[in-house]
Design an enzyme around this catalytic site. Structure first.
Site, PDB file in Angstrom:
ATOM      1  N   GLY A 246       0.770  -1.239   0.000  1.00 60.76           N
ATOM      2  CA  GLY A 246       0.000   0.000   0.000  1.00 60.76           C
ATOM      3  C   GLY A 246       0.792   1.275   0.000  1.00 60.76           C
ATOM      4  N   GLU A 280       4.235  -6.716   1.891  1.00 56.03           N
ATOM      5  CA  GLU A 280       3.749  -7.028   0.543  1.00 56.03           C
ATOM      6  C   GLU A 280       3.720  -5.803  -0.364  1.00 56.03           C
ATOM      7  OE1 GLU A 280       0.589 -10.460   2.049  1.00 56.03           O
ATOM      8  OE2 GLU A 280      -0.145  -8.466   1.561  1.00 56.03           O
ATOM      9  N   GLY A 282       3.900  -3.606  -3.613  1.00 55.73           N
ATOM     10  CA  GLY A 282       3.756  -3.807  -5.056  1.00 55.73           C
ATOM     11  C   GLY A 282       4.153  -2.534  -5.786  1.00 55.73           C
ATOM     12  N   ARG A 319      -5.550   2.912 -15.684  1.00 55.52           N
ATOM     13  CA  ARG A 319      -5.566   3.664 -14.419  1.00 55.52           C
ATOM     14  C   ARG A 319      -6.234   5.042 -14.528  1.00 55.52           C
ATOM     15  NH1 ARG A 319      -1.753   5.239 -11.889  1.00 55.52           N
ATOM     16  NH2 ARG A 319      -2.631   4.826  -9.852  1.00 55.52           N
ATOM     17  N   TYR A 323      -9.362   4.952 -12.141  1.00 60.70           N
ATOM     18  CA  TYR A 323      -9.146   5.597 -10.843  1.00 60.70           C
ATOM     19  C   TYR A 323      -8.991   7.110 -10.954  1.00 60.70           C
ATOM     20  CZ  TYR A 323      -7.431   0.793  -9.989  1.00 60.70           C
ATOM     21  OH  TYR A 323      -7.283  -0.559  -9.928  1.00 60.70           O
ATOM     22  N   CYS A 349     -13.582   3.313 -28.332  1.00 61.41           N
ATOM     23  CA  CYS A 349     -14.913   3.924 -28.423  1.00 61.41           C
ATOM     24  C   CYS A 349     -15.572   4.002 -27.051  1.00 61.41           C
ATOM     25  CB  CYS A 349     -15.758   3.131 -29.399  1.00 61.41           C
ATOM     26  SG  CYS A 349     -14.986   3.138 -31.006  1.00 61.41           S
ATOM     27  N   GLU A 350     -15.025   4.853 -26.222  1.00 62.88           N
ATOM     28  CA  GLU A 350     -15.532   5.107 -24.867  1.00 62.88           C
ATOM     29  C   GLU A 350     -15.109   6.520 -24.494  1.00 62.88           C
ATOM     30  OE1 GLU A 350     -17.121   3.159 -22.556  1.00 62.88           O
ATOM     31  OE2 GLU A 350     -17.086   1.307 -23.726  1.00 62.88           O
ATOM     32  N   TYR A 378       0.359  -1.820 -12.012  1.00 65.31           N
ATOM     33  CA  TYR A 378      -1.057  -1.786 -12.417  1.00 65.31           C
ATOM     34  C   TYR A 378      -1.205  -1.193 -13.823  1.00 65.31           C
ATOM     35  CZ  TYR A 378      -1.209  -2.791  -7.498  1.00 65.31           C
ATOM     36  OH  TYR A 378      -0.962  -3.364  -6.280  1.00 65.31           O
TER      37      TYR A 378
HETATM   38  C1  LIG Z   1      -2.716  -5.202  -3.889  1.00 66.14           C
HETATM   39  C2  LIG Z   1      -2.198  -5.830  -2.673  1.00 66.14           C
HETATM   40  C3  LIG Z   1      -0.909  -5.521  -2.227  1.00 66.14           C
HETATM   41  C4  LIG Z   1      -0.011  -4.522  -2.901  1.00 66.14           C
HETATM   42  O1  LIG Z   1      -0.476  -3.233  -2.830  1.00 66.14           O
HETATM   43  P1  LIG Z   1       0.470  -2.023  -3.299  1.00 66.14           P
HETATM   44  O2  LIG Z   1      -0.332  -0.828  -3.063  1.00 66.14           O
HETATM   45  O3  LIG Z   1       0.754  -2.240  -4.745  1.00 66.14           O
HETATM   46  O4  LIG Z   1       1.698  -2.075  -2.480  1.00 66.14           O
HETATM   47  C5  LIG Z   1      -0.452  -6.175  -1.095  1.00 66.14           C
HETATM   48  N1  LIG Z   1      -1.222  -7.074  -0.433  1.00 66.14           N
HETATM   49  C6  LIG Z   1      -2.452  -7.394  -0.850  1.00 66.14           C
HETATM   50  C7  LIG Z   1      -3.228  -8.383  -0.086  1.00 66.14           C
HETATM   51  C8  LIG Z   1      -2.987  -6.775  -1.969  1.00 66.14           C
HETATM   52  O5  LIG Z   1      -4.222  -7.090  -2.365  1.00 66.14           O
END
Ligand SMILES: *Cc1c(COP(=O)(O)O)cnc(C)c1O
Length: 425
Positions: A246, A280, A282, A319, A323, A349-350, A378
């Site tokens: 996150g 975690e 990403g 994105r 979003y 076409c949107e 993403y």
């Molecule tokens: C999407 C997700 C992440 C990664 O989120 P980021 O914002 O990309 O760091 C980590 N854990 C879980 C369970 C997720 O669904």
């Protein structure tokens, strides 16, 4: 032209040409065409290392959230750095196996895991299932029993906090489908011995994505730790504490917390605790390690507004449409072209097929190239074939070497598996 103030060190202009590390973007585009995603190996590694360094005193298991970018070359790069993976499907499990990830660093989350996916993950001997409901827990117990195996489980708790981010990427409140409410989760832990094939020994949270401040993380982590403390008082031993991903990044003018600042706030909370920390990330690792290159087709002016039409669409990078996300747009060659205010749009076409609204961009010549920055997370992973468009190519650069690591999809790829039955011929 939007001024180039973006802090992505491995994408810089040299002699007026945007380069990824030591390679000119224009030379990649000449060979590969557009649209194309380009990733910097160096940025990927450095962003991973930033987290590892910041948290090294507790040596966390860093599970890259594969859903942010599952390109095999990107995954392999991170495996070499010692990353594990946070996976959310059987397909992602297969990719983890393909890049020879250490399965003892793989955590599997998702609110809906099928029997086949659960069996495959048990067979692959992943570290832990992050379980999101009681029915799921019972199903994993049933399958593990049938396979005569014992599997580790963390309960993904829903701490019921509001994360200040886009509603579609906020996950930690009880209005969202994710996780288990604290009361139910506590009940499961106290009843853990009735699951003979599960070791329910972990607590997992993930409150959302692109969160730029530490406050919401800290609120959630403190709630989760209080939950752990209460369990430990009741004799439940917690061996894994997973704080999810996150961490926000810079797209425009955000000032997100650094990995170091995050660690400075989180580590004191973990002092003296015996569990292993799992993270975690990403977007933090992949987001600014990639850009997306498109070709300007032409500009049109309807008397009210100008539109710059490019050869990429929302099917390639969703994105902005999904979003309302901001991506900086810069030319591949530094340009003296006059700056115009326009909507940068794709051919789909949107009406939602817009990369930027009322943006100042260099009105480069038709056929020249523009780059959307911060597209490494993403991006490609969310691409679709809408409007029967093949997905773009992906390239990775390492120093002055580069390679196509995902071929552009052809029409043949698109209709593979499609057929017209006899009775319609
Ligand atoms: C999407 C997700 C992440 C990664 O989120 P980021 O914002 O990309 O760091 C980590 N854990 C879980 C369970 C997720 O669904």
């Amino acid at each position: 032209m939007s001024t180039y103030r973006h802090p992505i060190h491995d994408f810089q202009y040299k002699a007026g040409e945007l380069c990824c590390e030591g390679v000119k973007v224009s030379s990649i585009v000449k060979k590969v065409g557009t649209p194309v995603y380009i990733y910097s190996h160096k940025t990927l590694v450095e962003h991973f290392q930033k987290i590892r360094e910041a948290f090294k005193s507790v040596s966390p298991i860093i599970c890259f959230a594969m859903k942010a970018n599952s390109n095999l070359a990107v995954l392999k790069t991170l495996v070499h750095e010692g990353a594990g993976f946070d996976i959310v499907s059987g397909g992602e499990l297969k990719k983890a196996l393909l890049v020879k990830a250490d399965m003892k660093k793989v955590a599997y989350a998702s609110v809906g895991k099928t029997d086949e996916e659960i069996m495959a993950a048990i067979r692959a001997e992943i570290l832990i299932f992050n379980v999101e409901s009681k029915p799921e827990l019972k199903n994993i117990e049933r399958i593990a029993a049938k396979m005569k195996r014992t599997v580790q489980v963390a309960l993904r708790i829903n701490p019921d906090v509001q994360a200040p981010t886009h509603d579609k990427i906020s996950t930690g409140s009880l209005k969202k489908k994710f996780g288990i409410d604290l009361k139910t989760a506590r009940g499961i832990f106290l009843d853990r011995r009735s699951y003979n094939h599960l070791r329910i020994n972990g607590v997992h949270i993930h409150i959302g994505s692109q969160i730029t401040e530490s406050a919401p993380f800290l609120v959630a982590i403190k709630k989760a730790l209080a939950f752990v403390d209460a369990l430990e008082r009741d004799g439940v031993k917690i061996e894994y504490f997973d704080i999810g991903g996150g961490m926000g990044i810079v797209y425009k003018d955000e000032a997100p917390q650094t990995a170091e600042a995050y660690a400075r706030k989180v580590l004191p909370l973990l002092k003296g605790r015996k569990f292993r920390l799992i993270m975690e990330p990403g977007r933090f690792i992949a987001g600014n390690a990639g850009v997306f290159v498109t070709k300007k087709l032409y500009t049109k002016d309807n008397g009210v507004k100008k539109f710059m039409i490019v050869d990429a669409g929302m099917n390639d990078l969703v994105r902005p449409s999904m979003y309302g996300a901001y991506h900086e747009i810069v030319p591949v060659k530094k340009s003296k072209a006059k700056v115009i205010v326009c909507d940068v749009v794709g051919p789909i076409c949107e009406s939602a097929d817009v990369f930027a609204h009322d943006r100042k961009v260099a009105d480069v010549k038709d056929g020249e190239f523009l780059v959307l920055l911060s597209a490494g997370a993403y991006g490609y992973v969310m691409a679709s074939n809408y409007n029967v468009r093949g997905r773009s190519a992906e390239v990775i650069v390492k120093g002055d070497q580069w390679a196509v690591v995902q071929q552009r999809e052809t029409f043949k790829d698109l209709i593979a598996g499609a057929s017209i039955p006899e009775f319609l011929k």
